[in-house]
Design a protein around this motif. Sequence first.
Motif, short mmCIF file in Angstrom:
data_model
loop_
_atom_site.label_atom_id
_atom_site.label_comp_id
_atom_site.label_asym_id
_atom_site.label_seq_id
_atom_site.Cartn_x
_atom_site.Cartn_y
_atom_site.Cartn_z
N THR A 197 0.93 -1.32 -0.02
CA THR A 197 -0.06 0.14 0.03
C THR A 197 0.83 1.17 0.00
N GLN A 219 -1.85 -5.55 3.38
CA GLN A 219 -1.17 -4.12 3.97
C GLN A 219 -0.22 -4.72 5.16
N ARG A 220 1.11 -4.29 4.95
CA ARG A 220 1.89 -4.20 6.16
C ARG A 220 1.64 -3.31 7.10
N SER A 221 1.89 -2.17 6.57
CA SER A 221 1.77 -0.85 7.52
C SER A 221 0.97 0.03 6.61
N PRO A 222 -0.08 0.74 7.12
CA PRO A 222 -0.72 1.83 6.44
C PRO A 222 0.19 3.12 6.18
N LYS A 296 -7.62 0.15 10.78
CA LYS A 296 -6.49 -0.37 9.92
C LYS A 296 -5.76 0.33 9.28
N THR A 327 -4.66 -7.44 6.93
CA THR A 327 -3.40 -6.88 7.49
C THR A 327 -2.47 -8.21 8.29
N ASP A 328 -3.03 -9.28 8.15
CA ASP A 328 -2.55 -10.44 8.89
C ASP A 328 -1.08 -10.89 7.66
#
Length: 505
Positions: A197, A219-222, A296, A327-328
């Motif tokens: 993302t 997504q790893r981090s927003p 999230k 997000t997992d």
Amino acid sequence: MTSSTTKRSPRSAKTPKSNEPITTKVLIIGSGFSGLGMAVQLRRKGINDFLVLEKAESVGGTWRDNTYPGCACDVPSLMYSYSFESRGSWSKVWSSQPEIERYLQEVSDKRGVTQKIHFGQKLVSGYWSEPESRWHVRTEAGREYIAQYVVSGVGALHIPNYPDLPGIEKFTGQAFHSAQWDHSVELAGKRVAVLGTGASAIQFLPFVQKEAGELTVFQRSPAWVLPRKNFAVPAGIRTVLSKVPLTRRLARWSVYWGAESLAFGLNGHSNMMRPIEKVAKWNIKRSISDPVLREKLTPSYRIGCKRILGSNDYYPALAAPNTTVVTDRIAEVTEDSIVTSDGKSYPVDVIIYATGFHVTDGFDSLALKGARGEDLPSHWRETGINTHLGITTEGFPNLFFLLGPNTGLGHNSVVFMIEQQIKYILKVIDAVDSKDAQRIDVRSAVQGKFNDDIQSKLANGVWTNGGCTSWYLDSLGVNRTVWPGFTWQYWRATKDFNAAEYEIA
């Protein structure tokens, strides 16, 4: 999916068929903003003994390779262009990939550079010959080039980063990276997975969401995403900017100083970023009604720690009924699905990697052996990536970098940085020629002092203290990418050439 590719200019330069080495004074690697800018300024200075090696069949670099839907610049085009070739006819405030690629093609042709480019020549190795004081460079096509100076214009965003996903070899669907977009893949009605993302995903995801039957975003981090509407520039304003240079110059400088003000918050005064962070949170709130999804998509780190992005349609695409945000962690890929660490399986027909580039390790492609016989990637693995001014590195005489280590930006136009580096390199070449010398190498102590100063300043910046891990950092967590300050400070640092900082022979 509609292609956003630009019609390519025909290949204009022909590499000689003979196997004899090709000699030149200056050898430039790459024909993006950096390489073309260097070539143009050499010609303007009256130095015509140069060549450009380009691995592809046309100019453009990043703006040739990235053709994903919605690809556009996130710096206003009035500033994201050469000062010596400013343009008032940009159709939008933030120009699209085809328009920027076309601009670079036109500059190359207009300035007489295209005929100096050897296309289809990818550098694979090279070495410095101390007895000759020359670089010997070989390409994948088997050509050898001998040059007094080598200028690297390869940039940082040119080697796609593919994640190591367990089981990916079993996947029977179609998969590609956003930087190598496969326009032949039909997405309509398909189950599409987007991994990542970041900046590219922010731009293409709304287009994919409209076509896909089901869209799953991993997504790893927003990211922090500010509201942004890309306005079309009215014809009357384009006419004035094109025909009245003074208005174009004033507009360019207003964009420059507006962007430059962000450097306060990024470099040691991160609390100044709080108002911008509030705007970004409002952008989430106005677009996302689901509190779970909203949580999230809200970053836990300070804005600016990663690149600040802008979009009005990204969040609505994530809130659409056919979109799922996951997000997992991805545990494995099967023949037709992606399985996450919680055991859930998501059926997938197409995987799109929006996983960025090899940035700090992107210089590994420059397999050049220096004066001590050590190749550049191995040298930097031992010492850490470091240079003087992001332009020269000790032990590698007559080798220069454009957009080298610690000269990237998180707030303004890198084209400004490139132009300062080009001016500096021309001064270095002048200094060597004026002494009737052959080689120049930065002194180790000078380089060490520069890097100590850079890292000391970065320690106070939002990239270090903002609470995130980003592509600005190398494998050891050291920022080898960003310039820690204002760009005018870089202009001042490179404005004059100090011969005492170098060994000239």
